[in-house]
Design a protein around this motif. Structure first.
Motif, PDB file in Angstrom:
ATOM      1  N   ILE A   1     -10.130  13.042  20.260  1.00 26.53           N
ATOM      2  CA  ILE A   1     -11.125  14.035  19.867  1.00 26.53           C
ATOM      3  C   ILE A   1     -11.539  13.539  18.482  1.00 26.53           C
ATOM      4  O   ILE A   1     -11.102  13.063  17.477  1.00 26.53           O
ATOM      5  N   LEU A   2     -13.072  13.388  18.503  1.00 29.63           N
ATOM      6  CA  LEU A   2     -13.656  12.600  16.987  1.00 29.63           C
ATOM      7  C   LEU A   2     -14.009  13.836  16.417  1.00 29.63           C
ATOM      8  O   LEU A   2     -14.588  15.020  16.486  1.00 29.63           O
ATOM      9  N   ALA A   3     -13.897  13.699  14.833  1.00 26.44           N
ATOM     10  CA  ALA A   3     -14.462  14.195  14.051  1.00 26.44           C
ATOM     11  C   ALA A   3     -16.132  14.608  14.075  1.00 26.44           C
ATOM     12  O   ALA A   3     -16.748  13.431  14.013  1.00 26.44           O
TER      13      ALA A   3
ATOM     14  N   ALA B   1      -5.867  20.767  22.088  1.00 26.09           N
ATOM     15  CA  ALA B   1      -5.406  19.388  22.042  1.00 26.09           C
ATOM     16  C   ALA B   1      -3.774  19.152  22.520  1.00 26.09           C
ATOM     17  O   ALA B   1      -3.308  20.124  22.411  1.00 26.09           O
ATOM     18  N   GLN B   2      -3.739  18.046  22.822  1.00 22.68           N
ATOM     19  CA  GLN B   2      -2.351  17.565  23.302  1.00 22.68           C
ATOM     20  C   GLN B   2      -1.541  16.980  22.214  1.00 22.68           C
ATOM     21  O   GLN B   2      -0.447  17.501  21.903  1.00 22.68           O
ATOM     22  N   LYS B   3      -2.446  16.670  21.147  1.00 32.29           N
ATOM     23  CA  LYS B   3      -1.576  16.017  19.763  1.00 32.29           C
ATOM     24  C   LYS B   3      -2.737  16.060  18.760  1.00 32.29           C
ATOM     25  O   LYS B   3      -3.749  15.653  18.975  1.00 32.29           O
ATOM     26  N   VAL B   4      -2.206  16.332  17.557  1.00 30.57           N
ATOM     27  CA  VAL B   4      -2.812  16.196  16.319  1.00 30.57           C
ATOM     28  C   VAL B   4      -2.550  14.857  15.687  1.00 30.57           C
ATOM     29  O   VAL B   4      -1.456  14.493  15.753  1.00 30.57           O
ATOM     30  N   LEU B   5      -3.726  14.188  15.186  1.00 30.24           N
ATOM     31  CA  LEU B   5      -3.483  13.103  14.553  1.00 30.24           C
ATOM     32  C   LEU B   5      -3.787  12.864  12.831  1.00 30.24           C
ATOM     33  O   LEU B   5      -3.767  12.017  12.546  1.00 30.24           O
ATOM     34  N   VAL B   6      -4.018  14.028  12.494  1.00 28.10           N
ATOM     35  CA  VAL B   6      -4.518  14.469  10.945  1.00 28.10           C
ATOM     36  C   VAL B   6      -3.510  15.323  10.409  1.00 28.10           C
ATOM     37  O   VAL B   6      -2.822  15.994  11.142  1.00 28.10           O
ATOM     38  N   THR B   7      -3.426  15.579   9.063  1.00 30.27           N
ATOM     39  CA  THR B   7      -2.654  16.427   8.400  1.00 30.27           C
ATOM     40  C   THR B   7      -3.560  17.402   7.478  1.00 30.27           C
ATOM     41  O   THR B   7      -4.631  17.192   7.113  1.00 30.27           O
TER      42      THR B   7
ATOM     43  N   ILE C   1      -9.234  12.802  15.497  1.00 32.42           N
ATOM     44  CA  ILE C   1      -8.536  13.801  14.918  1.00 32.42           C
ATOM     45  C   ILE C   1      -7.567  14.333  15.626  1.00 32.42           C
ATOM     46  O   ILE C   1      -6.336  15.073  15.043  1.00 32.42           O
ATOM     47  N   ALA C   2      -7.541  14.221  16.947  1.00 34.56           N
ATOM     48  CA  ALA C   2      -6.652  14.933  17.866  1.00 34.56           C
ATOM     49  C   ALA C   2      -6.670  14.135  19.242  1.00 34.56           C
ATOM     50  O   ALA C   2      -7.699  13.370  19.176  1.00 34.56           O
ATOM     51  N   LEU C   3      -5.905  14.496  20.271  1.00 32.63           N
ATOM     52  CA  LEU C   3      -5.985  14.007  21.787  1.00 32.63           C
ATOM     53  C   LEU C   3      -6.395  15.086  22.432  1.00 32.63           C
ATOM     54  O   LEU C   3      -5.751  16.203  22.404  1.00 32.63           O
ATOM     55  N   VAL C   4      -7.213  14.740  23.288  1.00 31.33           N
ATOM     56  CA  VAL C   4      -7.407  15.644  24.409  1.00 31.33           C
ATOM     57  C   VAL C   4      -6.349  16.399  25.276  1.00 31.33           C
ATOM     58  O   VAL C   4      -5.505  15.418  25.605  1.00 31.33           O
ATOM     59  N   GLY C   5      -6.343  17.589  25.431  1.00 34.84           N
ATOM     60  CA  GLY C   5      -5.163  17.982  26.018  1.00 34.84           C
ATOM     61  C   GLY C   5      -5.453  19.263  26.900  1.00 34.84           C
ATOM     62  O   GLY C   5      -6.589  19.617  27.264  1.00 34.84           O
ATOM     63  N   ARG C   6      -4.266  20.160  27.149  1.00 37.53           N
ATOM     64  CA  ARG C   6      -4.321  21.356  28.033  1.00 37.53           C
ATOM     65  C   ARG C   6      -3.569  22.388  27.228  1.00 37.53           C
ATOM     66  O   ARG C   6      -2.921  23.053  28.234  1.00 37.53           O
TER      67      ARG C   6
ATOM     68  N   GLY D   1      -4.171  27.139  21.544  1.00 34.53           N
ATOM     69  CA  GLY D   1      -3.288  26.186  21.469  1.00 34.53           C
ATOM     70  C   GLY D   1      -3.238  25.419  20.327  1.00 34.53           C
ATOM     71  O   GLY D   1      -3.198  25.825  19.298  1.00 34.53           O
ATOM     72  N   THR D   2      -2.951  23.824  20.403  1.00 33.51           N
ATOM     73  CA  THR D   2      -3.007  23.074  19.457  1.00 33.51           C
ATOM     74  C   THR D   2      -4.548  22.861  18.884  1.00 33.51           C
ATOM     75  O   THR D   2      -5.124  22.402  19.692  1.00 33.51           O
ATOM     76  N   MET D   3      -4.775  22.810  17.741  1.00 34.46           N
ATOM     77  CA  MET D   3      -6.192  22.872  17.301  1.00 34.46           C
ATOM     78  C   MET D   3      -6.280  22.150  15.692  1.00 34.46           C
ATOM     79  O   MET D   3      -5.364  22.065  15.172  1.00 34.46           O
TER      80      MET D   3
END
Length: 174
Positions: free
Chosen positions: A81-83, A118-124, A135-140, A100-102
Motif C-alpha cells: 500500500i503506497l503513500a 492492512a495485513q502489516k504496517v511498514l512505518v512508525t 507504508i503497509a501491506l494489503v490485508g483483510r 482493523g490495522t491502518m
C-alpha cells in the motif's frame, strides 16, 4: 443532545462494573458526516495507493449503520500500500474498530489520508514518508470480507470522495 458526544465527555452506563479510559480515535468514525466535497489546494495529485489495484466500492455507499467514508481498492494479500502523497504518519497500528490495522498520514493544511484493513504496517508514528513509498501491506483485518485497502481522504476531519483527487493506476509505477 444524545446523538452527539464531544471528545472528553464522560459516558455513564447504568449497571457497568468497570471504568475504562479510551484514547481519542485518530480520525472520525465511518458514520461521520460526509458533507460536500472540499478541494485541497493547490492540486489534486494523490497517487492510487495500490499499484494495479481495482476499484471495488464507492464513496458514500449506504451501509447498515453508516455511510462508506472512502473507496475500497482490491489488491493481493501482502501487496504494498503506497503513500498517496508526501506526509507524516499521524497514526499506525491496530484499531478495535471496523478499520482493523491502518495508517493515517497527515499532509498538512488539514489534509489526511487513511489506509485501512492492512495485513502489516511498514512505518512508525511520526515518520516522514514520500509519495509512492510503501507504508503497509494489503490485508483483510477489521471488518473486511476480502483483501483490499480502504482509502479515505479527509479535509479538516471531513471525509470527501477520493476519486476526484486520485491519479490513475498507471501513475503508481512512476
Amino acid at each position: 443532545d444524545p446523538s452527539r458526544v464531544d471528545v472528553g465527555t464522560p459516558i455513564l452506563i447504568p449497571g457497568a462494573r468497570a471504568t475504562i479510559v479510551v484514547a481519542p480515535y485518530p480520525a472520525p468514525p465511518p458514520s461521520a458526516n460526509l458533507g460536500p466535497a472540499i478541494h485541497p489546494e493547490p492540486s489534486a495529485d494523490f497517487l492510487w495507493p495500490v499499484d494495479g489495484g481495482t476499484f471495488m466500492r464507492p464513496f458514500g455507499e449506504p451501509r447498515r449503520h453508516h455511510t462508506h467514508a472512502g473507496v475500497d481498492i482490491r489488491g493481493a494479500r501482502g501487496q504494498d500500500i503506497l503513500a498517496a502523497k508526501d506526509g507524516v504518519v499521524a497514526f499506525c497500528g491496530r484499531t478495535k474498530t471496523g478499520y482493523g490495522t491502518m495508517v493515517v498520514l497527515d499532509h498538512g493544511d488539514g489534509v489526511q489520508t487513511l489506509y485501512a484493513h492492512a495485513q502489516k504496517v511498514l512505518v512508525t508514528s511520526g515518520e516522514a514518508v514520500r509519495r509512492g513509498q510503501p507504508i503497509a501491506l494489503v490485508g483483510r483485518t477489521g471488518n473486511a470480507t476480502t483483501e483490499h485497502c480502504h482509502f479515505e481522504i479527509r479535509l479538516e476531519n471531513r471525509a470527501v470522495d477520493p476519486m476526484t483527487y486520485l491519479l490513475g493506476t498507471t501513475e503508481a509505477r512512476r
